[in-house]
Design a protein around this motif. Structure first.
Motif, PDB file in Angstrom:
ATOM      1  N   VAL A 133      12.986  39.101  -1.943  1.00  0.00           N
ATOM      2  CA  VAL A 133      11.557  38.904  -1.708  1.00  0.00           C
ATOM      3  C   VAL A 133      11.082  40.081  -0.868  1.00  0.00           C
ATOM      4  O   VAL A 133      11.374  40.156   0.322  1.00  0.00           O
ATOM      5  CB  VAL A 133      11.280  37.586  -0.968  1.00  0.00           C
ATOM      6  CG1 VAL A 133       9.774  37.400  -0.769  1.00  0.00           C
ATOM      7  CG2 VAL A 133      11.863  36.407  -1.722  1.00  0.00           C
ATOM      8  N   GLY A 134      10.395  41.030  -1.485  1.00  0.00           N
ATOM      9  CA  GLY A 134      10.039  42.246  -0.770  1.00  0.00           C
ATOM     10  C   GLY A 134      11.299  43.002  -0.369  1.00  0.00           C
ATOM     11  O   GLY A 134      12.142  43.313  -1.210  1.00  0.00           O
ATOM     12  N   GLN A 135      11.451  43.275   0.916  1.00  0.00           N
ATOM     13  CA  GLN A 135      12.640  43.961   1.412  1.00  0.00           C
ATOM     14  C   GLN A 135      13.688  43.006   1.956  1.00  0.00           C
ATOM     15  O   GLN A 135      14.718  43.438   2.461  1.00  0.00           O
ATOM     16  CB  GLN A 135      12.256  44.972   2.504  1.00  0.00           C
ATOM     17  CG  GLN A 135      11.509  46.192   1.980  1.00  0.00           C
ATOM     18  CD  GLN A 135      11.355  47.248   3.056  1.00  0.00           C
ATOM     19  OE1 GLN A 135      10.736  47.025   4.090  1.00  0.00           O
ATOM     20  NE2 GLN A 135      11.918  48.418   2.812  1.00  0.00           N
ATOM     21  N   THR A 136      13.440  41.710   1.833  1.00  0.00           N
ATOM     22  CA  THR A 136      14.382  40.715   2.326  1.00  0.00           C
ATOM     23  C   THR A 136      15.250  40.193   1.188  1.00  0.00           C
ATOM     24  O   THR A 136      14.737  39.779   0.148  1.00  0.00           O
ATOM     25  CB  THR A 136      13.643  39.542   2.993  1.00  0.00           C
ATOM     26  OG1 THR A 136      12.807  40.031   4.030  1.00  0.00           O
ATOM     27  CG2 THR A 136      14.636  38.542   3.574  1.00  0.00           C
ATOM     28  N   LEU A 137      16.559  40.226   1.404  1.00  0.00           N
ATOM     29  CA  LEU A 137      17.499  39.702   0.416  1.00  0.00           C
ATOM     30  C   LEU A 137      18.045  38.377   0.921  1.00  0.00           C
ATOM     31  O   LEU A 137      18.626  38.298   2.009  1.00  0.00           O
ATOM     32  CB  LEU A 137      18.654  40.678   0.198  1.00  0.00           C
ATOM     33  CG  LEU A 137      19.686  40.236  -0.847  1.00  0.00           C
ATOM     34  CD1 LEU A 137      19.085  40.309  -2.247  1.00  0.00           C
ATOM     35  CD2 LEU A 137      20.942  41.093  -0.769  1.00  0.00           C
ATOM     36  N   TYR A 138      17.834  37.322   0.138  1.00  0.00           N
ATOM     37  CA  TYR A 138      18.356  35.994   0.468  1.00  0.00           C
ATOM     38  C   TYR A 138      19.595  35.715  -0.373  1.00  0.00           C
ATOM     39  O   TYR A 138      19.725  36.191  -1.504  1.00  0.00           O
ATOM     40  CB  TYR A 138      17.301  34.923   0.206  1.00  0.00           C
ATOM     41  CG  TYR A 138      16.086  35.036   1.092  1.00  0.00           C
ATOM     42  CD1 TYR A 138      16.095  34.558   2.395  1.00  0.00           C
ATOM     43  CD2 TYR A 138      14.931  35.650   0.620  1.00  0.00           C
ATOM     44  CE1 TYR A 138      14.982  34.668   3.210  1.00  0.00           C
ATOM     45  CE2 TYR A 138      13.810  35.768   1.424  1.00  0.00           C
ATOM     46  CZ  TYR A 138      13.838  35.283   2.724  1.00  0.00           C
ATOM     47  OH  TYR A 138      12.731  35.404   3.519  1.00  0.00           O
ATOM     48  N   GLU A 139      20.493  34.916   0.181  1.00  0.00           N
ATOM     49  CA  GLU A 139      21.734  34.582  -0.497  1.00  0.00           C
ATOM     50  C   GLU A 139      22.014  33.097  -0.350  1.00  0.00           C
ATOM     51  O   GLU A 139      21.765  32.503   0.707  1.00  0.00           O
ATOM     52  CB  GLU A 139      22.883  35.394   0.101  1.00  0.00           C
ATOM     53  CG  GLU A 139      24.224  35.211  -0.589  1.00  0.00           C
ATOM     54  CD  GLU A 139      25.299  36.128   0.008  1.00  0.00           C
ATOM     55  OE1 GLU A 139      26.411  36.144  -0.543  1.00  0.00           O
ATOM     56  OE2 GLU A 139      25.018  36.798   1.015  1.00  0.00           O
ATOM     57  N   SER A 140      22.509  32.493  -1.401  1.00  0.00           N
ATOM     58  CA  SER A 140      22.952  31.100  -1.365  1.00  0.00           C
ATOM     59  C   SER A 140      24.352  31.022  -1.928  1.00  0.00           C
ATOM     60  O   SER A 140      24.608  31.527  -3.022  1.00  0.00           O
ATOM     61  CB  SER A 140      22.021  30.196  -2.176  1.00  0.00           C
ATOM     62  OG  SER A 140      22.535  28.872  -2.226  1.00  0.00           O
ATOM     63  N   LYS A 141      25.260  30.412  -1.194  1.00  0.00           N
ATOM     64  CA  LYS A 141      26.626  30.216  -1.654  1.00  0.00           C
ATOM     65  C   LYS A 141      26.875  28.772  -2.069  1.00  0.00           C
ATOM     66  O   LYS A 141      28.003  28.404  -2.389  1.00  0.00           O
ATOM     67  CB  LYS A 141      27.615  30.614  -0.560  1.00  0.00           C
ATOM     68  CG  LYS A 141      27.559  32.097  -0.202  1.00  0.00           C
ATOM     69  CD  LYS A 141      28.576  32.444   0.867  1.00  0.00           C
ATOM     70  CE  LYS A 141      28.526  33.925   1.219  1.00  0.00           C
ATOM     71  NZ  LYS A 141      29.504  34.292   2.271  1.00  0.00           N
ATOM     72  N   LYS A 142      25.797  27.969  -2.053  1.00  0.00           N
ATOM     73  CA  LYS A 142      25.924  26.547  -2.356  1.00  0.00           C
ATOM     74  C   LYS A 142      24.927  26.135  -3.442  1.00  0.00           C
ATOM     75  O   LYS A 142      24.248  25.130  -3.327  1.00  0.00           O
ATOM     76  CB  LYS A 142      25.709  25.718  -1.087  1.00  0.00           C
ATOM     77  CG  LYS A 142      26.744  25.977  -0.010  1.00  0.00           C
ATOM     78  CD  LYS A 142      26.500  25.104   1.216  1.00  0.00           C
ATOM     79  CE  LYS A 142      27.569  25.341   2.286  1.00  0.00           C
ATOM     80  NZ  LYS A 142      27.336  24.511   3.480  1.00  0.00           N
ATOM     81  N   VAL A 143      24.845  26.923  -4.483  1.00  0.00           N
ATOM     82  CA  VAL A 143      24.001  26.623  -5.640  1.00  0.00           C
ATOM     83  C   VAL A 143      22.555  26.369  -5.224  1.00  0.00           C
ATOM     84  O   VAL A 143      21.887  25.511  -5.786  1.00  0.00           O
ATOM     85  CB  VAL A 143      24.532  25.413  -6.437  1.00  0.00           C
ATOM     86  CG1 VAL A 143      24.052  25.467  -7.879  1.00  0.00           C
ATOM     87  CG2 VAL A 143      26.028  25.343  -6.403  1.00  0.00           C
ATOM     88  N   GLY A 144      22.066  27.096  -4.237  1.00  0.00           N
ATOM     89  CA  GLY A 144      20.682  26.941  -3.831  1.00  0.00           C
ATOM     90  C   GLY A 144      20.411  25.770  -2.910  1.00  0.00           C
ATOM     91  O   GLY A 144      19.263  25.509  -2.562  1.00  0.00           O
ATOM     92  N   GLN A 145      21.433  25.049  -2.476  1.00  0.00           N
ATOM     93  CA  GLN A 145      21.214  23.941  -1.545  1.00  0.00           C
ATOM     94  C   GLN A 145      20.834  24.452  -0.158  1.00  0.00           C
ATOM     95  O   GLN A 145      20.214  23.749   0.627  1.00  0.00           O
ATOM     96  CB  GLN A 145      22.476  23.061  -1.448  1.00  0.00           C
ATOM     97  CG  GLN A 145      22.792  22.306  -2.720  1.00  0.00           C
ATOM     98  CD  GLN A 145      21.776  21.209  -3.025  1.00  0.00           C
ATOM     99  OE1 GLN A 145      20.843  20.974  -2.276  1.00  0.00           O
ATOM    100  NE2 GLN A 145      21.944  20.548  -4.164  1.00  0.00           N
TER     101      GLN A 145
END
Length: 274
Positions: free
Chosen positions: A218-230
């Protein structure tokens, strides 16, 4: 997990623009559950349908190609405005295996696991879709009714023949609080369960790495999920611009646009590839 090579994936995603979405601010990523209703018993869970094999044709006759994947020994798949096709000679000739209502218009609405197994999301009506599945190279397809509008599906991805993810975004939504919802299946696509959606005001560029691991920029922010988006957390704050995000491992990824960028730190730092 089986995926096309990086080169094939870059070519694949370049064929069609990723659907963009405007939703809540990244600073306040308050997750919420999307509504989900399982298919009722009067709908057939799986029903066989005959193969739609045609004569061999060149790539130029496939129509508008939305997605393509190539595998070893010259086998490959292509999804287009005319259906789903397979090749066994490295793309010189193609045979249509699914046609009629199988017009694939968006990159991400198909997933090709290997030379034998493929998935396609196609409209059933205004509120439901059919998930078409083949495990024999397109000779026969099964279909399962899914209570999700086909046009809202922006990506499906299977880790194996049973575990898969479906990412959805509201189709034509004008409101400011519309989430990207993640659904997961553990039975090959018969039942789908919701995950917590990522909420943000800005456009989201995403990549499903495997059955549990997802990245979203999102813009310059990188988000990560290791739990299928939970749950989501910030993986980096200096992500480069780019229209496509591709991770080939939890640490190695690419941002693809007019410039090609690479990370080997899971998105914490990026370097330009000249």
């Amino acid at each position: 997990m089986v995926f096309p090579s990086f080169t094939a994936r870059v070519a694949l995603v370049a064929l069609s623009a990723v659907s963009l979405l405007s939703i809540l601010s990244p600073a306040s990523m308050a997750p919420s559950f999307a509504h989900y209703t399982e298919a009722t018993p009067q709908f057939p869970i799986i029903s066989k349908m005959d193969s739609a094999s045609d004569k061999e044709m060149p790539y130029s006759a496939l129509g508008v190609v939305a997605q393509i994947a190539m595998f070893h020994s010259g086998y490959g798949w292509a999804a287009s405005s005319l259906g789903v096709f397979q090749t066994s000679d490295s793309g010189t000739h193609w045979v249509r295996t699914l046609r009629g209502d199988a017009a694939i218009k968006s990159n991400g609405q198909t997933d090709f696991l290997n030379k034998n197994t493929a998935y396609a999301i196609l409209p059933a009506n205004n509120t439901q879709s059919y998930l078409y599945v083949t495990h024999d190279g397109g000779r026969k397809w099964n279909r399962n009714l899914v209570p999700i509008e086909a046009q809202s599906v922006i990506q499906i991805s299977f880790a194996n023949s049973r575990v898969g993810l479906m990412m959805t975004a509201p189709h034509g939504a004008a409101g400011p609080l519309e989430p990207i919802a993640l659904y997961k299946t553990k039975d090959g696509g018969v039942k789908w369960n919701p995950t917590k959606p990522l909420l943000t005001k800005s456009s989201v560029i995403y990549d499903i790495l495997n059955a549990t691991h997802i990245f979203a920029k999102v813009g310059q922010t990188l988000y990560e999920s290791k739990k299928v988006g939970q749950s989501w957390y910030v993986a980096g704050n200096h992500a480069p611009s780019g229209t496509t995000l591709i991770f080939v491992s939890p640490s190695d990824g690419y941002a693809v646009g007019t410039t090609l960028w690479k990370t080997v730190t899971g998105g914490k730092t990026w370097s330009k590839i000249r």
